[in-house]
Design a protein around this motif. Sequence first.
Motif, short mmCIF file in Angstrom:
data_model
loop_
_atom_site.label_atom_id
_atom_site.label_comp_id
_atom_site.label_asym_id
_atom_site.label_seq_id
_atom_site.Cartn_x
_atom_site.Cartn_y
_atom_site.Cartn_z
N LYS A 1 6.86 5.86 38.05
CA LYS A 1 7.47 5.03 37.02
C LYS A 1 7.32 3.53 37.30
O LYS A 1 7.31 2.73 36.38
CB LYS A 1 8.96 5.38 36.86
CG LYS A 1 9.85 4.99 38.02
CD LYS A 1 11.31 5.34 37.73
CE LYS A 1 12.22 4.86 38.85
NZ LYS A 1 13.63 5.20 38.61
N LYS B 1 17.34 1.74 35.27
CA LYS B 1 16.52 2.59 36.14
C LYS B 1 15.67 1.80 37.13
O LYS B 1 15.18 2.35 38.11
CB LYS B 1 15.61 3.48 35.29
CG LYS B 1 14.55 2.73 34.48
CD LYS B 1 13.74 3.68 33.63
CE LYS B 1 12.73 2.94 32.76
NZ LYS B 1 11.94 3.85 31.92
N SER C 1 16.96 8.35 29.90
CA SER C 1 17.05 7.35 30.97
C SER C 1 18.32 6.54 30.74
O SER C 1 18.88 6.51 29.64
CB SER C 1 15.81 6.46 31.00
OG SER C 1 15.56 5.90 29.72
N SER D 1 12.96 13.31 29.68
CA SER D 1 12.50 12.22 30.55
C SER D 1 11.03 12.42 30.88
O SER D 1 10.55 13.55 30.98
CB SER D 1 13.33 12.18 31.84
OG SER D 1 13.26 13.42 32.50
N THR E 1 14.51 12.41 37.07
CA THR E 1 15.29 11.47 37.86
C THR E 1 16.67 12.08 38.11
O THR E 1 17.05 13.07 37.46
CB THR E 1 15.47 10.12 37.13
OG1 THR E 1 16.23 10.36 35.93
CG2 THR E 1 14.12 9.51 36.78
N GLU E 2 17.41 11.48 39.00
CA GLU E 2 18.77 11.96 39.25
C GLU E 2 19.59 11.88 37.96
O GLU E 2 20.37 12.78 37.64
CB GLU E 2 19.43 11.12 40.35
CG GLU E 2 20.84 11.57 40.69
CD GLU E 2 21.49 10.69 41.74
OE1 GLU E 2 22.73 10.74 41.86
OE2 GLU E 2 20.77 9.95 42.45
#
Length: 366
Positions: free
Chosen positions: A69, A126, A209, A236, A240-241
């Motif tokens: 990313k 992010k 996000s 997404s 990601t977390e």
Amino acid sequence: MNKSILVLGTRGIPNVPGGVESHCQSLYPLLVEKYALDIIVTARKPYVPYTESVYEGVKLKALPTMTNKSLEAPLHSFLAAFYAIKEGVDIVHVHAIGSGLVIPLLRLFGKKVVFTHHSQNYDHQKWGNVAKFILRLGEKWAMKYSSEVIVISDFMQNLMNEKYGRNDTHLIFNGVNPPQLPAPSKINDYLSKYDLKPRDYIIAVGRFSQEKGLDVLLEAYKLSGIKKKLVLVGDSDHVTEYSYRLKNTAREMDNVILTGFLSGEELHSIFSQADIFVLPSFSEGLPIALLEAMSFSLPAIVSDIPANKAVHLDEKCYFPCGDSQKLAALLTMTVDQPLVCYAEYLKKYDWQLIAQQTHDVFFSFR
């Protein structure tokens, strides 16, 4: 002799999720159709199935990059810039500040550069400090070195003048196409796929996000006690977390539907039968999802960030950004309201007009 134009800063077209991608998919075929321009759109290999292709007269060229990313956009932009230099194109149209880093290089090699500023991406939660520094630098270099700059909202136009003294930007909005719906039987098929009924669900559309604020929407939905379903359209690009936690939370809640990314007639069908559209974002450029919802006459509830306020909806449509309790109250007030006619609002978001304005920028060079 017609000018040749290369586009960089997008993941690719057609049917690649994202605001910039949707913008490019609508704009460049029109420029080819109306003005017979020679246009190449560069794409990122992981997102498209082709190496070279053509979409509605627009040439497509996929170049490699890594699916990281932070590094994906800068690396691809440099490869696309060198490709533009090698191909000898007349104009390079750069989208988004992450790609702004390559503009000095393009100018060094004598290229005319048009830059479109879509969003202040460095405001997105992010990004870490290094990524935010790179994005701010991309914006700074884009403002300093671009031959011409396009901004997509009056808010952004004022901000670029204040920050960089760039008072010659061109205000050209994002656009929205008129709704295109399949036959009623097919709409019903799409609704049945997700166990939905007309006007019996709330819809939100966006990437999973942090800056999209969908966790705030889930909390507000829970607080509201509304019985209508909540449909989250999107996903997404990279796990990601945040996206992992968001999807787990949604799956544990009653009446929340995750559709994944949708496009074309399936997306339009789901849009068209919703009761309310919600956009709880912390950061936007000029949100195409909101314009699409308006094209379907949906009552809209949106966060009160400057980019959303720039659409100039009725004040009752806005809630304080991040405030799940205020959003819950507004959801409760808005369910089962009549559809809204946005015809006057949408006149300035017409793609035919936007194509003409963009063409005029391309041909403003001496």
